[in-house]
Design a protein around this motif. Structure first.
Motif, short mmCIF file in Angstrom:
data_model
loop_
_atom_site.label_atom_id
_atom_site.label_comp_id
_atom_site.label_asym_id
_atom_site.label_seq_id
_atom_site.Cartn_x
_atom_site.Cartn_y
_atom_site.Cartn_z
N THR A 173 -26.42 -42.53 14.46
CA THR A 173 -25.24 -42.67 13.60
C THR A 173 -25.02 -44.13 13.21
O THR A 173 -24.75 -44.43 12.04
CB THR A 173 -24.00 -42.13 14.33
N THR B 79 -15.21 -43.19 9.91
CA THR B 79 -14.96 -42.17 10.94
C THR B 79 -16.25 -41.81 11.67
O THR B 79 -16.27 -41.71 12.90
CB THR B 79 -14.35 -40.92 10.29
N SER B 80 -17.33 -41.65 10.93
CA SER B 80 -18.61 -41.30 11.54
C SER B 80 -19.10 -42.40 12.47
O SER B 80 -19.63 -42.12 13.56
CB SER B 80 -19.65 -41.02 10.47
N LEU C 92 -17.00 -42.40 15.71
CA LEU C 92 -17.44 -41.30 16.57
C LEU C 92 -18.83 -41.57 17.15
O LEU C 92 -19.11 -41.24 18.30
CB LEU C 92 -17.43 -39.98 15.81
N ALA D 194 -18.45 -44.05 19.96
CA ALA D 194 -17.90 -43.37 21.13
C ALA D 194 -18.97 -42.52 21.82
O ALA D 194 -19.07 -42.51 23.05
CB ALA D 194 -16.71 -42.50 20.73
N THR D 195 -19.78 -41.84 21.03
CA THR D 195 -20.86 -41.03 21.58
C THR D 195 -21.85 -41.90 22.34
O THR D 195 -22.29 -41.54 23.44
CB THR D 195 -21.58 -40.27 20.44
#
Length: 73
Positions: A18, A55-56, A59, A62-63
């Motif tokens: 990501t 947003t991606s 996330l 965080a992942t």
């Protein structure tokens, strides 16, 4: 938090993927003629894509952190 090693590695890979893939996409969006109107103001096209990428990436980060923390546990 305990996760099997394979799942922790999947989280790390997904987070890295990501964070690697989205920035070049955002650079292309900024260069796209649909990103600015005639006056140079940002268009809805730019705003929507900027929020999508932001947003991606949040996330994804965080992942990645979760994956690293589960590897360290």
């Amino acid at each position: 938090m305990q996760l099997p090693l394979a799942l922790s590695i999947v989280l790390v890979i997904a987070g890295l993927w990501t964070l690697i893939v989205w920035p070049p996409f955002l650079r292309r969006v900024f260069k796209d003629p649909r990103s600015k109107d005639e006056n140079g103001a940002p268009t809805r096209f730019l705003k929507v894509h900027f929020m999508l990428v932001t947003t991606s990436m949040i996330l994804g980060a965080a992942t990645l952190v979760i994956g690293i923390r589960t590897l360290a546990a």
